[in-house]
Design a protein around this motif. Structure first.
Motif, PDB file in Angstrom:
ATOM      1  N   TYR A   1       5.124  78.049 -20.756  1.00 40.88           N
ATOM      2  CA  TYR A   1       4.769  77.111 -21.878  1.00 40.88           C
ATOM      3  C   TYR A   1       3.387  76.333 -21.845  1.00 40.88           C
ATOM      4  CZ  TYR A   1       9.326  78.087 -24.086  1.00 40.88           C
ATOM      5  OH  TYR A   1      10.323  78.652 -24.680  1.00 40.88           O
ATOM      6  N   TYR A   2       2.511  76.682 -22.694  1.00 41.19           N
ATOM      7  CA  TYR A   2       1.297  75.914 -22.755  1.00 41.19           C
ATOM      8  C   TYR A   2       0.845  75.176 -23.954  1.00 41.19           C
ATOM      9  CZ  TYR A   2       0.294  80.047 -19.483  1.00 41.19           C
ATOM     10  OH  TYR A   2       0.108  81.079 -18.632  1.00 41.19           O
ATOM     11  N   CYS A   3       0.327  74.050 -23.538  1.00 42.03           N
ATOM     12  CA  CYS A   3       0.143  73.154 -24.496  1.00 42.03           C
ATOM     13  C   CYS A   3      -1.599  73.555 -24.893  1.00 42.03           C
ATOM     14  CB  CYS A   3      -0.106  71.575 -24.199  1.00 42.03           C
ATOM     15  SG  CYS A   3      -1.022  71.112 -22.824  1.00 42.03           S
ATOM     16  N   TYR A   4      -1.837  73.520 -26.259  1.00 43.08           N
ATOM     17  CA  TYR A   4      -3.236  73.837 -26.702  1.00 43.08           C
ATOM     18  C   TYR A   4      -3.811  72.957 -27.792  1.00 43.08           C
ATOM     19  CZ  TYR A   4      -6.261  77.259 -29.027  1.00 43.08           C
ATOM     20  OH  TYR A   4      -7.411  77.871 -29.766  1.00 43.08           O
ATOM     21  N   PHE A   5      -5.149  72.987 -27.388  1.00 43.30           N
ATOM     22  CA  PHE A   5      -6.024  71.996 -28.386  1.00 43.30           C
ATOM     23  C   PHE A   5      -7.008  72.779 -29.322  1.00 43.30           C
ATOM     24  CE2 PHE A   5      -8.674  69.041 -30.326  1.00 43.30           C
ATOM     25  CZ  PHE A   5      -9.588  68.665 -29.793  1.00 43.30           C
ATOM     26  N   PRO A   6      -6.758  73.182 -30.500  1.00 40.61           N
ATOM     27  CA  PRO A   6      -7.502  74.211 -31.183  1.00 40.61           C
ATOM     28  C   PRO A   6      -8.751  73.794 -31.363  1.00 40.61           C
ATOM     29  CG  PRO A   6      -5.250  73.638 -32.304  1.00 40.61           C
ATOM     30  CD  PRO A   6      -5.495  72.804 -31.217  1.00 40.61           C
ATOM     31  N   GLY A   7      -9.030  72.368 -31.351  1.00 36.66           N
ATOM     32  CA  GLY A   7     -10.481  71.757 -31.748  1.00 36.66           C
ATOM     33  C   GLY A   7     -11.492  72.585 -30.559  1.00 36.66           C
ATOM     34  N   ARG A   8     -10.969  72.582 -29.456  1.00 33.39           N
ATOM     35  CA  ARG A   8     -11.947  73.029 -28.301  1.00 33.39           C
ATOM     36  C   ARG A   8     -11.449  74.377 -27.731  1.00 33.39           C
ATOM     37  NH1 ARG A   8     -14.890  68.575 -25.986  1.00 33.39           N
ATOM     38  NH2 ARG A   8     -15.463  67.370 -27.575  1.00 33.39           N
ATOM     39  N   ARG A   9     -10.307  74.849 -28.358  1.00 36.14           N
ATOM     40  CA  ARG A   9      -9.917  76.148 -27.757  1.00 36.14           C
ATOM     41  C   ARG A   9      -9.423  75.876 -26.490  1.00 36.14           C
ATOM     42  NH1 ARG A   9     -13.388  80.994 -30.676  1.00 36.14           N
ATOM     43  NH2 ARG A   9     -12.973  80.445 -32.845  1.00 36.14           N
ATOM     44  N   ALA A  10      -8.824  74.727 -25.850  1.00 30.54           N
ATOM     45  CA  ALA A  10      -8.719  74.517 -24.837  1.00 30.54           C
ATOM     46  C   ALA A  10      -7.191  74.582 -24.309  1.00 30.54           C
ATOM     47  CB  ALA A  10      -8.822  73.033 -24.541  1.00 30.54           C
ATOM     48  N   TRP A  11      -6.798  75.089 -23.154  1.00 31.31           N
ATOM     49  CA  TRP A  11      -5.378  75.092 -22.691  1.00 31.31           C
ATOM     50  C   TRP A  11      -5.015  74.488 -21.609  1.00 31.31           C
ATOM     51  CZ3 TRP A  11      -2.350  78.516 -25.599  1.00 31.31           C
ATOM     52  CH2 TRP A  11      -2.825  79.519 -26.397  1.00 31.31           C
ATOM     53  N   GLY A  12      -3.753  73.920 -21.471  1.00 31.64           N
ATOM     54  CA  GLY A  12      -3.291  73.476 -20.330  1.00 31.64           C
ATOM     55  C   GLY A  12      -2.966  74.426 -19.233  1.00 31.64           C
ATOM     56  N   GLN A  13      -2.284  73.876 -18.180  1.00 31.88           N
ATOM     57  CA  GLN A  13      -2.325  74.948 -17.053  1.00 31.88           C
ATOM     58  C   GLN A  13      -0.965  75.430 -17.133  1.00 31.88           C
ATOM     59  OE1 GLN A  13      -1.099  71.848 -17.000  1.00 31.88           O
ATOM     60  NE2 GLN A  13       0.513  71.547 -15.485  1.00 31.88           N
ATOM     61  N   GLY A  14      -0.146  75.180 -17.954  1.00 33.88           N
ATOM     62  CA  GLY A  14       1.362  75.932 -18.336  1.00 33.88           C
ATOM     63  C   GLY A  14       2.346  75.226 -17.518  1.00 33.88           C
ATOM     64  N   THR A  15       3.452  75.450 -17.824  1.00 30.44           N
ATOM     65  CA  THR A  15       4.663  74.892 -17.220  1.00 30.44           C
ATOM     66  C   THR A  15       5.974  75.731 -17.606  1.00 30.44           C
ATOM     67  OG1 THR A  15       6.093  72.950 -16.832  1.00 30.44           O
ATOM     68  CG2 THR A  15       5.475  73.424 -19.298  1.00 30.44           C
ATOM     69  N   GLN A  16       6.483  76.402 -16.574  1.00 32.46           N
ATOM     70  CA  GLN A  16       7.503  77.434 -16.480  1.00 32.46           C
ATOM     71  C   GLN A  16       8.920  76.689 -16.985  1.00 32.46           C
ATOM     72  OE1 GLN A  16       7.467  80.886 -15.682  1.00 32.46           O
ATOM     73  NE2 GLN A  16       9.282  80.795 -16.498  1.00 32.46           N
TER      74      GLN A  16
END
Length: 112
Positions: free
Chosen positions: A92-107
C-alpha cells in the motif's frame, strides 16, 4: 515532499489494520491525498482518495470495509481497513497527486 507510510503487517482474514501516512514538505491541508495498492503481478490501483475538504471516494472492492481520513493538524492521512480479505494483500502506497509523489509503501498480508 516526503510521505512516510506505516502500519502494515500480517493479519488473518476478517482482521483489521490501520495505515498511516505522515506528510511533510508541502501545504498538507490544502491538497487531496490518496492510497493506492499493488498486488504481486498486478498493476497499481487506486484504493481510496480524500479531498482537502474531506470528501472521499473508494474503489468498489473496498467500499464499506475501508475508511480514509486525514488529520490536518498532524499532517497525517489514515486508512482504516476492516474485514480484510486475502485479496487485499498488497503493498500500500500513499500518494500526493499535487506533486505526483509516492510514499515508500507498506506491506499488508492477509491470510485465509
Amino acid at each position: 515532499v516526503q510521505l512516510q507510510a506505516s502500519g502494515g503487517g500480517s493479519v488473518q482474514s476478517g482482521g483489521s489494520l490501520r495505515l498511516s501516512c505522515a506528510a511533510s514538505g508541502f501545504f498538507f491541508s490544502g491538497y487531496g491525498m490518496a492510497w493506492h495498492r499493488q498486488a504481486p503481478g498486478k498493476e497499481r490501483e487506486l484504493v481510496a482518495a480524500i479531498t482537502s475538504e474531506g470528501v472521499t471516494n473508494y474503489a468498489d472492492s473496498v467500499k464499506g470495509r475501508f475508511t480514509i481520513s486525514r488529520d490536518n493538524a498532524r499532517r497525517t492521512m489514515y486508512l482504516d481497513m476492516n474485514s480484510l480479505k486475502p485479496e487485499d494483500t498488497a503493498v500500500y502506497y500513499c500518494y500526493f497527486p499535487g506533486r505526483r509523489a509516492w510514499g515508500q509503501g507498506t506491506q499488508v498480508t492477509v491470510s485465509s
